[in-house]
Design a protein around this motif. Structure first.
Motif, PDB file in Angstrom:
ATOM      1  N   VAL A   1       0.845  -1.197   0.000  1.00 37.64           N
ATOM      2  CA  VAL A   1       0.000   0.000   0.000  1.00 37.64           C
ATOM      3  C   VAL A   1       0.878   1.244   0.000  1.00 37.64           C
ATOM      4  O   VAL A   1       0.572   2.244  -0.655  1.00 37.64           O
ATOM      5  CB  VAL A   1      -0.973   0.001   1.204  1.00 37.64           C
TER       6      VAL A   1
ATOM      7  N   THR B   1       1.964   1.951  -3.522  1.00 37.95           N
ATOM      8  CA  THR B   1       0.857   2.537  -4.280  1.00 37.95           C
ATOM      9  C   THR B   1       0.703   4.012  -3.945  1.00 37.95           C
ATOM     10  O   THR B   1       0.579   4.858  -4.835  1.00 37.95           O
ATOM     11  CB  THR B   1      -0.463   1.795  -3.986  1.00 37.95           C
TER      12      THR B   1
ATOM     13  N   LEU C   1      -5.469   1.426 -12.620  1.00 37.35           N
ATOM     14  CA  LEU C   1      -5.896   2.017 -11.343  1.00 37.35           C
ATOM     15  C   LEU C   1      -7.406   2.275 -11.285  1.00 37.35           C
ATOM     16  O   LEU C   1      -7.925   2.673 -10.247  1.00 37.35           O
ATOM     17  CB  LEU C   1      -5.153   3.333 -11.093  1.00 37.35           C
TER      18      LEU C   1
ATOM     19  N   VAL D   1      -9.383   0.850  -8.358  1.00 37.67           N
ATOM     20  CA  VAL D   1      -8.999   1.514  -7.105  1.00 37.67           C
ATOM     21  C   VAL D   1      -9.683   2.874  -7.013  1.00 37.67           C
ATOM     22  O   VAL D   1     -10.254   3.231  -5.976  1.00 37.67           O
ATOM     23  CB  VAL D   1      -7.457   1.683  -7.032  1.00 37.67           C
TER      24      VAL D   1
END
Length: 134
Positions: free
Chosen positions: A12, A15, A89, A92
């Motif tokens: 994470v 990211t 992405l 997300v």
């Protein structure tokens, strides 16, 4: 490009080093439907300065998330769009949007306003995921 080694060992963190912050996810969300010119992004994203938009777009370009195309015209025209990596992405970003709408509905009377602000930028194939969560 930012350092990708995470201190915590958590992916994470990697990211967030690429697409985290206040403006990058918003910029990416507004690029989901397709190419936009700098002026379109600037108008669409309220509250961001031109300098900040330029810096964030450069960082996203350096990370391989956004493609910048300069057209040889007078005046020069510059388009921004997501790369294939940038498009990865989408789930997300849609999940972040849906979570934000739900949170706003529970904790803020302005929940509908937040939903409307993102609705125009949402890609058509994401409408199904909106209905599932909403």
């Amino acid at each position: 490009m930012k350092r990708l080694n995470s201190k915590s060992g958590c992916a994470v963190e990697v990211t967030l080093s690429v697409m985290g912050g206040t403006w990058k996810p918003v910029i990416l969300f507004h690029l989901l439907p397709g190419k936009k010119r700098f002026s379109e992004l600037s108008r669409t994203i309220g509250g961001i300065t031109q300098r900040m938009l330029t810096l964030q777009l450069r960082e996203l370009e350096d990370a391989g998330i956004v493609l910048r195309t300069v057209h040889a015209e007078v005046p020069p025209r510059v388009d921004y769009e997501l790369t294939e990596l940038g498009h990865s992405l989408q789930p997300v970003l849609i999940a972040m949007r849906n979570w934000g709408v739900q949170y706003a509905r529970r904790h803020d009377a302005a929940g509908g306003r937040h939903d409307d602000a993102c609705a125009a930028a949402m890609p058509s194939d994401a409408a199904d995921s909106k209905q599932k969560v909403a």
